[in-house]
Structure formats: structure tokens, C-alpha cells
Design an enzyme around this catalytic site. Sequence first.
Site, mmCIF file in Angstrom:
data_model
loop_
_atom_site.group_PDB
_atom_site.id
_atom_site.type_symbol
_atom_site.label_atom_id
_atom_site.label_comp_id
_atom_site.label_asym_id
_atom_site.label_seq_id
_atom_site.Cartn_x
_atom_site.Cartn_y
_atom_site.Cartn_z
ATOM 1 N N ASP A 105 0.822 -1.208 0.000
ATOM 2 C CA ASP A 105 0.000 0.000 0.000
ATOM 3 C C ASP A 105 0.854 1.255 0.000
ATOM 4 O OD1 ASP A 105 0.798 -0.659 2.676
ATOM 5 O OD2 ASP A 105 -0.713 0.717 3.464
ATOM 6 N N GLU A 176 0.021 -1.097 5.704
ATOM 7 C CA GLU A 176 1.126 -0.679 6.568
ATOM 8 C C GLU A 176 1.061 0.807 6.881
ATOM 9 O OE1 GLU A 176 5.118 0.802 7.718
ATOM 10 O OE2 GLU A 176 3.906 1.379 5.967
#
Length: 423
Positions: A105, A176
Site C-alpha cells: 500500500d 502498513e
Amino acid sequence: MTANSAPTASASNTSPASSTTATPIPPASSIAIDPSAGDQRNLNDLMAQVMSVYSVSDDEGPLTDMVEEFLRAQPHLTVRRHGDTLVATTDFGKEHRVVLAGHLDTVPVIDNFPPLWLEPGDPLIRGDVAAAHPGERVLWGRGATDMKGSDAVLLFLAATLTDPKYDLTFVFYDHEEVAAEKNGLRKVVEAHPDWITGDFAIIGEPTDCGIEGGCNGTMRFDVVAHGVAAHSARAWMGDNAIHKAAEILNRLNAYENKAVDVDDLTYQEGLNATLISGGNGTNVIPGECRVHVNYRFAPDKTLPQAKALMMGADCGAELGNGEHVATGGVFAGFGIEMKDESPSARPGMDDPLVQSLVALVRERTGREPLAKLGWTDVARFSQLGIPAVNLGAGSPLLAHKHDEQLPETDLTLMAGILTDWLN
């Protein structure tokens, strides 16, 4: 922290329109490499393919699907999936196992998606990047340094390391960049602890291909000042909570942020207010004011020790259990409501596997290990008893910036170091 669900844009200092040589990268429908091509070509292609897929936190699914298809095409890997996290392992019967992990991400887009290839001399190339990498092409756009460059290298290694000296576990995970409760690595460790085992782990966070050991811990919490609401025309009937919050700010200003040495690496701590809120009307004496505080603490402290310094050892404030009064520490007497917390990680630089990698990085780059000042998932591996370091392509100073960019030779440098060390 929240993520955009679509590639919206906001103002940036330099727009793609100012580029003179940019080559737009079209959206990829799959991830692939060409066995007949050279390493730089394959690394560039992998980087472009990963970069072309929008994967702001909460929207990792399409990229995870493509990475899964790529990994399952490698006959030497066993691939498992939990949510939008992938774990691919070898089983060669080696004595040791090394984990290589990267998150898929990114933070939200700021006029920096879709990505671009920039030719030397393009005005979008930062001056510091051009000076350090003269005559190089640069890949520009969201996620270039944090951390799709490293993801591309890990995918390259997953496909090409078919007879390494260690067994390998590749982890590509989601969420994350947001609150720890959403972190895909955390979820897979909780649901399938047998999937994440090993003797050493490398997280591909950007480090300019050097080694950054351990990491600071982090916690976020509201410090709450209470008063009594009243009409502002009769202020003496109330008790102004915003005025009381001045004492919270005074304590923050008086706090001395220290540099702490841990295992010969220096970690800088930080205690800061990041948000403040209070009041519900322009003619109302506020009954409550909240100061949102972020404490970044060195790995000489456990999470309970850091909390004790802020609010007292017996405060009782935990995630999700509401407000508690600080019984000691910096904010004694004020209300505390926990919002997020993640432990620190000691460097673990005395581990033999770490030392051998440090020696190779020193030989290739001339760089000595540094402390990781931000929080990374090395802390999660530390909790599992697995020594871990950060080593990744790109400058950590460009992470999350509107002009994220990565010179192409960072890919070959990182891939070369890890290929030689793992072989």
C-alpha cells in the site's frame, strides 16, 4: 490515518505538466519478467508494473491479485494468502530461513499518479537525485520510494533465487501506512503464526540501500482537559477547558526530547502535539479540550515503560477502553485516551546473519548502519524473536512526498546486494 479511495489530487510544487521528457506508464494487467532480458530491464519492468497499479491503503486488492498470480507462477514457491497479504516460501531444507517483507500500500495520491519515467535532465527530477545519479532515468510517482521500488526487487528475487543458501519467505502485505490494527502483517501473524518463521528478516523500507537497524516505538493518545460548559456571557458560571489545556502545551514545551544510544546506534526521540480540538460553539465556554499527542520513543524502552513515562505505570489506559486519569508521568492529572501504539525494536546488530549483511553493504556502498528513526515492522519481527533490519531502495527522505522518485540503479544495487548475500 485514513486513505483516499480514488486517485484524487491536490496542489503540488511541481506538476507533471512541467515535464519535457516524461513517458507515462500505462496501467498493467499483470506482472511478468522476460527470462531473456537483463537484470536492469526486468527490474525496471517490475517497478513500472507495480507502480502503475493504484494501491492506496484500503485499495490494495487489485495489486495483491497480480502479485499472487506472479508468485504462483514460480514453481519453487508455496504461496498462501490471508486477506490482501501474501506469504510465499521455499522449502529447500536449508539450515536457516530469511524473511523478506514489503508492503504493497501507499499513502494517498498528491498529483503523483499515474507514474512517469523521466529521462536525464527532466525538470521533474530533483536536484539532489540528479546530482547523486547523473545521466540516469528516474521513475517518478506515488510509492516510488515507499516502497514499490523494494517490492519490485523482492519480486525479482522471488522469481530468480531458485537455489539460495537459505530458505526464503517473501511477505507482501497490506495496510502498513494506516493504523496498526489494520496491518496485514499483524493479522497474518495472529491468524497463521506458523507462516512467519525465520532466523532473520529484512524489511524493504527505503534506506538508500544501506542498513537501518531497529526502530523507534510510537504511541498516539489524547490528553484531555475537562471544564464546565456555560454561556460565554456568564463565563464565571463555567470552567474553560481550552484555557486548562495551556498546561498540557506547557508540559510539552518543557519536555526535553533526547537522543538515545542503543547498541551503538543513535535514536532521536520526539514528543509532540499533532492535533487539538475543543469547544462546540462561539458563545459557549468549552467543557472539554483534547490535545492529540504522538510520542516516538527509543528502543531502550518497552511499550509499558514508555507509557509509564507519559501517564504513570498504573494509569490503566489501553486501546479501546476509554479515558483514564494519568497517575504520573508527563501528563499526570489529565485524562488519557489511547488511540494507537506500536513497540520499538532493538537493532540486533550482534546477530551473525546481520553482521554478514552489514559487511557486504559496507563493501558495496561504504555505509555503516544507522538507526531507523521512524516506526517500521521490524518491531513486529522483534516481538517474534526474529532479528530484523530495514534495507531498501530509494531515499527515506522522499517517502510520502509529492515528488517521490527513484533512480533506476537503486533497483540493481539493492538486487545485487541481496542476490549475492543470499547466494
